[in-house]
Design a protein around this motif. Structure first.
Motif, short mmCIF file in Angstrom:
data_model
loop_
_atom_site.label_atom_id
_atom_site.label_comp_id
_atom_site.label_asym_id
_atom_site.label_seq_id
_atom_site.Cartn_x
_atom_site.Cartn_y
_atom_site.Cartn_z
N LYS A 46 86.72 -25.53 -14.96
CA LYS A 46 87.09 -26.67 -15.80
C LYS A 46 86.40 -26.69 -17.15
O LYS A 46 86.85 -27.34 -18.08
CB LYS A 46 86.74 -27.98 -15.08
CG LYS A 46 87.76 -28.47 -14.10
CD LYS A 46 87.39 -29.86 -13.59
CE LYS A 46 87.43 -30.93 -14.66
NZ LYS A 46 88.69 -31.66 -14.78
N ARG A 48 83.41 -28.02 -17.28
CA ARG A 48 82.92 -29.40 -17.16
C ARG A 48 81.41 -29.46 -17.34
O ARG A 48 80.69 -28.62 -16.79
CB ARG A 48 83.28 -29.94 -15.78
CG ARG A 48 82.94 -31.40 -15.53
CD ARG A 48 83.49 -31.75 -14.18
NE ARG A 48 83.19 -33.08 -13.70
CZ ARG A 48 84.12 -34.04 -13.57
NH1 ARG A 48 85.33 -33.83 -13.98
NH2 ARG A 48 83.80 -35.20 -13.03
N SER A 132 89.95 -33.81 -11.35
CA SER A 132 91.31 -33.55 -11.78
C SER A 132 91.40 -32.08 -12.21
O SER A 132 90.46 -31.54 -12.81
CB SER A 132 91.70 -34.49 -12.91
OG SER A 132 90.70 -34.50 -13.91
N ASN A 134 92.40 -30.15 -14.49
CA ASN A 134 92.68 -29.83 -15.89
C ASN A 134 91.43 -29.22 -16.52
O ASN A 134 90.33 -29.43 -16.02
CB ASN A 134 93.03 -31.12 -16.66
CG ASN A 134 91.98 -32.20 -16.44
OD1 ASN A 134 91.97 -32.88 -15.41
ND2 ASN A 134 91.06 -32.33 -17.38
N SER A 140 94.89 -35.23 -17.35
CA SER A 140 94.95 -34.86 -15.93
C SER A 140 96.34 -34.34 -15.59
O SER A 140 97.33 -34.81 -16.13
CB SER A 140 94.65 -36.08 -15.05
OG SER A 140 93.31 -36.47 -15.18
#
Ligand code: TXA
Ligand code: MG
Length: 314
Positions: A46, A48, A132, A134, A140
């Motif tokens: 991700k 993230r 999510s 994405n 999302s």
């Protein structure tokens, strides 16, 4: 790889791979919640930030005790009432929960999704972390195509078609008194108050926010096109804009989508419209503002307002 049979998905998850799967809200990027290498992969795929914690997805209420300590009565009532369903509860975490998942917080987020494929995966492969599916900072995904748009055509995804709700779960912190909604969703403050018998507030106070709800610090839900409230735009004609309107009388014109008060449909399509705008090269997405009465009456309108506000500020 692309579209996956459920059996293949279970095998991959057991081997410590990440797999995208449908829930009733949005597609999740799942990985074995007890396997640190698998959880790490989710952050990498991700892009993230490591301090933004993940939700652990379970398939039955009893599993909450494997992750959470001292589950308050009120929280247990909420799980009984709304699980499986689009409610995420934040609870005090057990010491055994991977720090990777919680970003070093003393709490853990739990949710039991209302989707047969998600529940089958969890039942067979065990509890899954699932943000999510994405790339960080993108809307999302509400379809397998969205997941492949972000992670490539070969990315393993269990195909459940389009998701029903289209916006992420309500995130509720049950460790505070009163309880606090960090992210509004389909399940409303009023429903939560009624079922728990306790007071529930929207949003923590500003200073607390970044610490207790790390997700609120990051840019979210932003397409490449600039998102603006229609009413805040000057009178200029925006030829390259996609318009999303929800007023009771439809407006005719090019690139105008009318939802005429159908907030459920608007929610189910919002992220797809964001992605559509990017695919089709729109420069702007202009969205009709919500009035305070609608926000008060309709939890889905409030959830829409929350996500659109984030996109406007991004
Ligand atoms: O509907 C959903 O909840 C979807 C589907 C896949 O289940 N999942 C989802 O996950 O939206 P994600 O990671 O995109 O959003 C989770 C939010 C983030 O804002 C995160 O910061 C917050 O929940 N969160 C997770 N654990 C938390 C914790 N311990 N304390 C406060 N916030 C937490
Ligand atoms: Mg997300």
């Amino acid at each position: 790889m692309g579209a996956l049979e459920i059996k293949e998905a279970i095998e991959l998850l057991k081997k410590g791979e990440a797999v995208a799967f449908p829930t009733e809200t949005v597609y999740g990027l799942g990985a074995d919640a007890w396997n640190p290498t698998a959880v790490q992969k989710v952050f990498e795929i991700k892009g993230r930030p490591p301090d933004n914690p993940l939700i652990v997805h379970i398939s039955e209420i009893n599993s909450a005790e494997d992750f959470a300590e001292n589950i308050p009565e009120a929280a247990a009532r909420l799980m009984e009432k709304f699980w499986p369903g689009p409610l995420t509860v934040i609870l005090g975490k057990k010491a055994s929960v991977l720090d990777l998942i919680t970003g070093g917080l003393g709490t853990v987020a739990l949710r039991c999704p209302d989707h047969p494929l998600a529940l089958e995966l969890i039942t067979e492969a065990g509890p899954l972390v699932a943000p999510s599916a994405n790339r960080s900072g993108r809307p999302s995904p509400t379809s397998p195509e969205h997941v492949m748009e972000d992670f490539g055509q070969d990315f393993p995804v269990v195909n459940g078609g389009r998701t029903a709700i289209g916006l992420e779960s309500t995130v509720l912190d049950v460790t505070t008194t009163p309880m606090v909604i960090y992210r509004p969703g389909k399940i409303s403050r009023e429903e939560l108050e009624k079922a728990s018998g306790q007071r529930v507030l929207y949003e923590p106070i500003k200073e607390n926010r970044a610490i207790k709800s790390p997700g609120t610090r990051y840019t979210h839900y932003a397409p490449d096109a600039t998102v603006r409230w229609l009413e805040h735009e000057g009178p200029g004609e925006w030829k390259e804009a996609l318009y999303l309107l929800h007023g009771s009388s439809p407006v005719a014109g090019r690139n105008i989508i009318n939802y005429t008060g159908d907030f459920r449909r608007m929610a189910s399509e919002l992220y797809d419209r964001f992605r559509q705008a990017d695919r089709e090269g729109f420069k702007r997405i202009l969205i009709q503002q919500f009035d305070p009465v609608t926000l008060d009456r309709n939890p889905i309108a409030r959830a829409l307002y929350n996500r659109i506000t984030k996109a406007v500020q991004a």
